[in-house]
Enzyme design. Structure first.
Site, PDB file in Angstrom:
ATOM      1  N   SER A 158      17.633  88.975 -86.398  1.00 14.07           N
ATOM      2  CA  SER A 158      16.775  89.073 -85.201  1.00 14.07           C
ATOM      3  C   SER A 158      17.020  87.856 -84.311  1.00 14.07           C
ATOM      4  CB  SER A 158      15.311  89.088 -85.651  1.00 14.07           C
ATOM      5  OG  SER A 158      14.433  88.878 -84.562  1.00 14.07           O
TER       6      SER A 158
ATOM      7  N   TYR B  82       7.681  86.075 -90.531  1.00 19.94           N
ATOM      8  CA  TYR B  82       8.797  86.904 -90.038  1.00 19.94           C
ATOM      9  C   TYR B  82       9.973  86.023 -89.607  1.00 19.94           C
ATOM     10  CZ  TYR B  82      11.259  90.398 -87.187  1.00 19.94           C
ATOM     11  OH  TYR B  82      12.204  91.246 -86.650  1.00 19.94           O
TER      12      TYR B  82
HETATM   13  N1  LIG Z   1      11.943  96.229 -82.844  1.00 16.49           N
HETATM   14  C1  LIG Z   1      12.317  95.015 -82.529  1.00 16.49           C
HETATM   15  O1  LIG Z   1      11.985  94.507 -81.461  1.00 16.49           O
HETATM   16  C2  LIG Z   1      13.202  94.233 -83.476  1.00 16.49           C
HETATM   17  C3  LIG Z   1      13.809  93.062 -83.004  1.00 16.49           C
HETATM   18  C4  LIG Z   1      14.625  92.325 -83.868  1.00 16.49           C
HETATM   19  C5  LIG Z   1      14.831  92.760 -85.159  1.00 16.49           C
HETATM   20  N2  LIG Z   1      14.233  93.890 -85.589  1.00 16.49           N
HETATM   21  C6  LIG Z   1      14.489  94.306 -86.971  1.00 16.49           C
HETATM   22  O2  LIG Z   1      15.024  95.613 -86.967  1.00 16.49           O
HETATM   23  C7  LIG Z   1      14.709  96.254 -88.194  1.00 16.49           C
HETATM   24  C8  LIG Z   1      14.079  97.586 -87.895  1.00 16.49           C
HETATM   25  O3  LIG Z   1      12.932  97.367 -87.114  1.00 16.49           O
HETATM   26  P1  LIG Z   1      12.251  98.501 -86.233  1.00 16.49           P
HETATM   27  O4  LIG Z   1      11.743  97.838 -85.023  1.00 16.49           O
HETATM   28  O5  LIG Z   1      13.152  99.671 -86.118  1.00 16.49           O
HETATM   29  O6  LIG Z   1      11.022  98.843 -87.191  1.00 16.49           O
HETATM   30  P2  LIG Z   1      10.193 100.193 -87.392  1.00 16.49           P
HETATM   31  O7  LIG Z   1       8.871  99.790 -87.920  1.00 16.49           O
HETATM   32  O8  LIG Z   1      10.284 101.023 -86.168  1.00 16.49           O
HETATM   33  O9  LIG Z   1      11.027 100.924 -88.524  1.00 16.49           O
HETATM   34  C9  LIG Z   1      11.168 100.345 -89.785  1.00 16.49           C
HETATM   35  C10 LIG Z   1      11.418 101.426 -90.807  1.00 16.49           C
HETATM   36  O10 LIG Z   1      11.513 100.776 -92.071  1.00 16.49           O
HETATM   37  C11 LIG Z   1      10.734 101.490 -93.005  1.00 16.49           C
HETATM   38  N3  LIG Z   1      10.295 100.587 -94.066  1.00 16.49           N
HETATM   39  C12 LIG Z   1       9.280  99.686 -94.034  1.00 16.49           C
HETATM   40  N4  LIG Z   1       9.166  99.078 -95.219  1.00 16.49           N
HETATM   41  C13 LIG Z   1      10.130  99.588 -96.014  1.00 16.49           C
HETATM   42  C14 LIG Z   1      10.517  99.378 -97.355  1.00 16.49           C
HETATM   43  N5  LIG Z   1       9.852  98.522 -98.126  1.00 16.49           N
HETATM   44  N6  LIG Z   1      11.559 100.076 -97.846  1.00 16.49           N
HETATM   45  C15 LIG Z   1      12.218 100.966 -97.081  1.00 16.49           C
HETATM   46  N7  LIG Z   1      11.887 101.239 -95.813  1.00 16.49           N
HETATM   47  C16 LIG Z   1      10.855 100.558 -95.283  1.00 16.49           C
HETATM   48  C17 LIG Z   1       9.579 102.068 -92.213  1.00 16.49           C
HETATM   49  O11 LIG Z   1       8.985 103.170 -92.880  1.00 16.49           O
HETATM   50  C18 LIG Z   1      10.273 102.436 -90.905  1.00 16.49           C
HETATM   51  O12 LIG Z   1      10.783 103.754 -90.930  1.00 16.49           O
HETATM   52  C19 LIG Z   1      13.787  95.287 -88.949  1.00 16.49           C
HETATM   53  O13 LIG Z   1      14.538  94.552 -89.889  1.00 16.49           O
HETATM   54  C20 LIG Z   1      13.260  94.391 -87.840  1.00 16.49           C
HETATM   55  O14 LIG Z   1      12.876  93.139 -88.313  1.00 16.49           O
HETATM   56  C21 LIG Z   1      13.426  94.646 -84.781  1.00 16.49           C
END
Ligand SMILES: NC(=O)c1ccc[n+]([C@@H]2O[C@H](COP(=O)([O-])OP(=O)(O)OC[C@H]3O[C@@H](n4cnc5c(N)ncnc54)[C@H](O)[C@@H]3O)[C@@H](O)[C@H]2O)c1
Length: 252
Positions: free
Chosen positions: A142, A156
């Site tokens: 991230s 986080y």
């Molecule tokens: N959205 C953002 O702005 C952003 C920015 C930087 C990094 N990220 C990273 O991107 C990745 C995805 O984030 P997102 O925004 O798509 O999140 P999201 O919440 O939209 O999706 C995450 C998915 O992971 C699943 N999940 C949660 N816990 C889990 C577990 N223990 N085992 C398996 N699956 C699990 C959830 O059910 C969900 O479907 C994460 O690692 C997040 O930290 C997101």
């Protein structure tokens, strides 16, 4: 060169947000995708979208923080597709809490998913990747790997720093076995994580946009396209690095 025909990919957290978009982008390049998520219904929905678009997908229920579930996930992938080439360690959670507001249990759960989950999944796929003669592990880090998030996300930010450090170490350890390891570092992306932060008033959309140079939040599909490119042979010179896609957030 970003073709993934004949490859088999596991995408953790593939039921939503960046994971679902990445699974679709990989499938559209020809990969068979194992969509793993703690939420099976969500994983099934992602797999249905891939199949509806002519791709191959298998939905598997797996909590990445649980070793036996992760091992069963890899077994299911091998049983269905017979090989494994790509792991996208995408599953992650966040709480939008300062250090004082974060409980010990919340800290432990977040690290169990965001950091230990990547360790467990990577460890479980290495033997299969080696049998194939190599492969790719893409870790979802991230912008938080490189900069604070307004002091309101301590656990986080710490976890994503750990992901970046782990990525570099894994890259060194696995390069001799032809396993390429790297990280994708998105900025704010319009997924349920971000929508939830905005809905709860933790931050406004205007404040998120003001952190960047692009005046917009990324769409999951554009981050998914980057993930699919990074796991492809076209990106083979990206090793052990964190590819930042953040609308300029890290330089502001
Ligand atoms: N959205 C953002 O702005 C952003 C920015 C930087 C990094 N990220 C990273 O991107 C990745 C995805 O984030 P997102 O925004 O798509 O999140 P999201 O919440 O939209 O999706 C995450 C998915 O992971 C699943 N999940 C949660 N816990 C889990 C577990 N223990 N085992 C398996 N699956 C699990 C959830 O059910 C969900 O479907 C994460 O690692 C997040 O930290 C997101």
């Amino acid at each position: 060169m970003s073709d993934l025909s004949g490859k088999v990919a596991i995408v953790t957290g593939g039921g939503g947000g960046i994971g679902a978009a990445s699974a679709s982008a990989m499938a559209s390049r020809g990969a068979a995708v194992v969509v793993a998520d703690v939420n099976l219904a969500a994983a099934e929905r992602s797999a249905d979208v891939i199949r509806a678009n002519g791709g191959e997908a298998l939905a598997v229920a797996a909590d990445v923080s649980q070793r036996t579930q992760v091992e069963a996930l890899v077994d299911a992938a091998l049983e269905r597709f017979g090989r494994l080439d790509i792991l996208f360690n995408n599953a992650g959670i966040q709480y939008d809490k300062s250090m004082e507001d974060t409980s010990e249990e919340e800290w432990d759960r977040l690290f169990a998913i965001n950091v230990k989950g990547m360790f467990l999944c990577s460890k479980a796929v290495i033997p299969a990747l080696e049998r194939q003669g190599g492969g790719v592990i893409l870790n979802c880090a991230s912008v938080a790997s490189f900069r604070p998030l307004m002091g309101m996300n301590t656990a986080y930010v710490a976890s994503k720093g750990a992901v970046m450090a782990m990525t570099r170490d894994m890259a060194v350890a696995l390069a001799p076995r032809n396993i390429r390891v790297l990280a994708l570092c998105p900025g704010p992306t319009r997924t349920p994580i971000t929508a939830d932060s905005i809905a709860r008033g933790v931050i406004t959309e205007e404040e998120v946009r003001a952190l960047q140079l692009t005046d917009r939040i990324a769409e999951p599909a554009e981050i998914g396209e980057i993930a699919a490119y990074l796991v492809s042979p076209a990106a083979r010179y990206f090793v052990g690095t964190g590819v930042v896609a953040d609308g300029g957030m890290c330089i502001t």
